[in-house]
Design a protein around this motif. Structure first.
Motif, PDB file in Angstrom:
ATOM      1  N   LYS A   3     -12.684 -39.957  -7.641  1.00 51.80           N
ATOM      2  CA  LYS A   3     -13.353 -39.659  -6.376  1.00 51.80           C
ATOM      3  C   LYS A   3     -13.707 -38.176  -6.243  1.00 51.80           C
ATOM      4  O   LYS A   3     -14.508 -37.811  -5.397  1.00 51.80           O
ATOM      5  CB  LYS A   3     -12.480 -40.089  -5.201  1.00 51.80           C
ATOM      6  N   ARG A   4     -13.095 -37.340  -7.042  1.00 51.04           N
ATOM      7  CA  ARG A   4     -13.371 -35.904  -7.079  1.00 51.04           C
ATOM      8  C   ARG A   4     -13.524 -35.477  -8.532  1.00 51.04           C
ATOM      9  O   ARG A   4     -12.876 -36.022  -9.419  1.00 51.04           O
ATOM     10  CB  ARG A   4     -12.238 -35.090  -6.455  1.00 51.04           C
ATOM     11  N   THR A   5     -14.369 -34.484  -8.748  1.00 52.98           N
ATOM     12  CA  THR A   5     -14.554 -33.925 -10.074  1.00 52.98           C
ATOM     13  C   THR A   5     -13.961 -32.522 -10.074  1.00 52.98           C
ATOM     14  O   THR A   5     -14.372 -31.683  -9.274  1.00 52.98           O
ATOM     15  CB  THR A   5     -16.055 -33.856 -10.431  1.00 52.98           C
ATOM     16  N   PRO A   6     -13.010 -32.264 -10.978  1.00 55.35           N
ATOM     17  CA  PRO A   6     -12.400 -30.934 -10.993  1.00 55.35           C
ATOM     18  C   PRO A   6     -13.350 -29.892 -11.596  1.00 55.35           C
ATOM     19  O   PRO A   6     -14.245 -30.235 -12.378  1.00 55.35           O
ATOM     20  CB  PRO A   6     -11.186 -31.129 -11.909  1.00 55.35           C
ATOM     21  N   SER A   7     -13.138 -28.645 -11.210  1.00 59.52           N
ATOM     22  CA  SER A   7     -13.880 -27.559 -11.854  1.00 59.52           C
ATOM     23  C   SER A   7     -13.467 -27.527 -13.323  1.00 59.52           C
ATOM     24  O   SER A   7     -12.438 -28.103 -13.706  1.00 59.52           O
ATOM     25  CB  SER A   7     -13.536 -26.221 -11.195  1.00 59.52           C
ATOM     26  N   ILE A   8     -14.242 -26.858 -14.138  1.00 60.50           N
ATOM     27  CA  ILE A   8     -13.898 -26.775 -15.553  1.00 60.50           C
ATOM     28  C   ILE A   8     -12.554 -26.067 -15.740  1.00 60.50           C
ATOM     29  O   ILE A   8     -11.764 -26.453 -16.602  1.00 60.50           O
ATOM     30  CB  ILE A   8     -15.019 -26.104 -16.391  1.00 60.50           C
ATOM     31  N   ASN A   9     -12.282 -25.076 -14.912  1.00 56.86           N
ATOM     32  CA  ASN A   9     -10.992 -24.374 -15.005  1.00 56.86           C
ATOM     33  C   ASN A   9      -9.831 -25.296 -14.659  1.00 56.86           C
ATOM     34  O   ASN A   9      -8.795 -25.266 -15.327  1.00 56.86           O
ATOM     35  CB  ASN A   9     -10.974 -23.140 -14.102  1.00 56.86           C
ATOM     36  N   LEU A  10      -9.998 -26.098 -13.622  1.00 58.63           N
ATOM     37  CA  LEU A  10      -8.941 -27.029 -13.244  1.00 58.63           C
ATOM     38  C   LEU A  10      -8.789 -28.125 -14.299  1.00 58.63           C
ATOM     39  O   LEU A  10      -7.673 -28.504 -14.651  1.00 58.63           O
ATOM     40  CB  LEU A  10      -9.200 -27.639 -11.863  1.00 58.63           C
ATOM     41  N   ALA A  11      -9.899 -28.623 -14.814  1.00 58.62           N
ATOM     42  CA  ALA A  11      -9.835 -29.641 -15.870  1.00 58.62           C
ATOM     43  C   ALA A  11      -9.081 -29.094 -17.081  1.00 58.62           C
ATOM     44  O   ALA A  11      -8.253 -29.796 -17.676  1.00 58.62           O
ATOM     45  CB  ALA A  11     -11.235 -30.085 -16.267  1.00 58.62           C
ATOM     46  N   LYS A  12      -9.340 -27.839 -17.431  1.00 57.82           N
ATOM     47  CA  LYS A  12      -8.645 -27.199 -18.550  1.00 57.82           C
ATOM     48  C   LYS A  12      -7.158 -27.057 -18.241  1.00 57.82           C
ATOM     49  O   LYS A  12      -6.313 -27.299 -19.111  1.00 57.82           O
ATOM     50  CB  LYS A  12      -9.275 -25.831 -18.831  1.00 57.82           C
ATOM     51  N   SER A  13      -6.813 -26.695 -17.026  1.00 52.04           N
ATOM     52  CA  SER A  13      -5.401 -26.570 -16.640  1.00 52.04           C
ATOM     53  C   SER A  13      -4.689 -27.917 -16.712  1.00 52.04           C
ATOM     54  O   SER A  13      -3.549 -27.993 -17.188  1.00 52.04           O
ATOM     55  CB  SER A  13      -5.286 -26.003 -15.222  1.00 52.04           C
ATOM     56  N   ILE A  14      -5.342 -28.955 -16.245  1.00 50.24           N
ATOM     57  CA  ILE A  14      -4.766 -30.305 -16.319  1.00 50.24           C
ATOM     58  C   ILE A  14      -4.548 -30.687 -17.779  1.00 50.24           C
ATOM     59  O   ILE A  14      -3.474 -31.166 -18.157  1.00 50.24           O
ATOM     60  CB  ILE A  14      -5.661 -31.340 -15.607  1.00 50.24           C
ATOM     61  N   ALA A  15      -5.561 -30.461 -18.599  1.00 51.42           N
ATOM     62  CA  ALA A  15      -5.460 -30.788 -20.022  1.00 51.42           C
ATOM     63  C   ALA A  15      -4.328 -30.008 -20.687  1.00 51.42           C
ATOM     64  O   ALA A  15      -3.555 -30.565 -21.476  1.00 51.42           O
ATOM     65  CB  ALA A  15      -6.786 -30.499 -20.718  1.00 51.42           C
TER      66      ALA A  15
END
Length: 82
Positions: free
Chosen positions: A38-50
């Motif tokens: 339902k939400r798309t993370p910023s690239i920085n947040l996606a990288k942090s999650i990964a």
């Protein structure tokens, strides 16, 4: 996306989203919305999650896992057009 991200989170020992969201500095509800698609993370947040889940962004969000056999495929078998 949601199934892959959820499965990896649970596999890495984060049974609920609270602990992971806290490590990421976001609310649990926001993380849950990312997991649900339902939400798309910023690239920085996606990288942090990964990084927290020890995977790549591609593996988590695009379900791309490089197939070892496709990387080592012998290219000499392709026919040359004359």
């Amino acid at each position: 996306m949601r199934t892959n991200l959820r499965n990896v989170r649970i596999e890495k020992g984060f049974k609920d989203v609270d602990e992971l969201a806290d490590l990421l500095g976001i609310s649990a509800s926001y993380y849950y919305k990312i997991e649900q698609g339902k939400r798309t993370p910023s690239i920085n947040l996606a990288k942090s999650i990964a990084d927290e889940l020890n995977h790549t962004v591609d593996e988590l969000f695009f379900n791309n896992k490089l197939d070892e056999s496709s990387r080592s495929q012998d290219r000499s078998t392709t026919k040359e057009v004359i």
